[in-house]
Design an enzyme around this catalytic site. Structure first.
Site, PDB file in Angstrom:
ATOM      1  N   ALA A 107      -1.725   4.200  13.316  1.00 35.76           N
ATOM      2  CA  ALA A 107      -1.804   3.074  12.396  1.00 35.76           C
ATOM      3  C   ALA A 107      -0.956   1.907  12.875  1.00 35.76           C
ATOM      4  O   ALA A 107      -0.015   2.066  13.653  1.00 35.76           O
ATOM      5  CB  ALA A 107      -1.336   3.511  11.015  1.00 35.76           C
ATOM      6  N   CYS A 108      -1.307   0.742  12.373  1.00 35.65           N
ATOM      7  CA  CYS A 108      -0.529  -0.475  12.571  1.00 35.65           C
ATOM      8  C   CYS A 108      -0.541  -1.194  11.227  1.00 35.65           C
ATOM      9  O   CYS A 108      -0.475  -0.547  10.191  1.00 35.65           O
ATOM     10  CB  CYS A 108      -1.094  -1.320  13.711  1.00 35.65           C
ATOM     11  SG  CYS A 108      -2.811  -1.842  13.490  1.00 35.65           S
ATOM     12  N   GLY A 109      -0.663  -2.495  11.231  1.00 40.29           N
ATOM     13  CA  GLY A 109      -0.714  -3.220   9.976  1.00 40.29           C
ATOM     14  C   GLY A 109      -2.093  -3.244   9.354  1.00 40.29           C
ATOM     15  O   GLY A 109      -2.244  -3.205   8.140  1.00 40.29           O
TER      16      GLY A 109
END
Length: 156
Positions: A107-109
């Site tokens: 995941a990231c933003g």
């Protein structure tokens, strides 16, 4: 084999996608050998007989508890992350990808950096990678958790 950031990259893009943004983001994390854009996109790739692979893209409410690899920058991670998350910044992932947890949600933003990270993990031999559609706030909320602040869990 040369480190990933030293191998030429070819991008598959959607019509109208901002190529200058892709180039800027690649340079920002140390990828400087940009070969270009695949003319004709995926149809051209498959028509030429090249293999096609895909990565599972999941929403937070459709995930089980599993290792959570957060590829945001350390400052983003410290501002709020999923409890127990491992932070490996995208720019440094290629050198430690083999040591990343198996069966991880990446995941990231929002999902863009995470998809790149998933491809790096797959290149390193991970076969069970999924990418989160969304960010840590959605994942934590779906599991009834609060985001944690601080850099604990960061391997950047």
């Amino acid at each position: 084999m040369a480190p990933a950031r030293h191998r030429p990259l070819v991008f598959v893009t959607a019509d109208g996608q901002d190529l200058s943004e892709i180039v800027w983001q690649a340079y920002k994390i140390g990828y400087e050998r940009l070969a270009g854009r695949l003319d004709g996109g995926l149809p051209a790739w498959t028509a030429a007989g090249h293999p096609l692979a895909s990565v599972v893209f999941v929403t937070a409410d459709r995930t089980d508890r599993c290792p959570y690899v957060d590829v945001r920058q350390e400052s983003e991670f410290a501002a709020g992350h999923v409890p127990g998350a491992v932070n490996i910044e995208l720019g440094g992932l290629a050198r430690v990808a083999a040591d990343a947890p198996e069966g991880a949600i990446v995941a990231c933003g929002h999902g863009e950096r995470a998809m790149t990270a998933a491809s790096l993990l797959e290149r390193a031999g991970h076969t069970d990678v999924a990418v989160l559609d969304g960010g840590p706030a959605e994942y934590a909320a779906a599991h009834g958790w609060q985001l944690v602040q601080g850099a604990e869990g960061s391997r950047s």
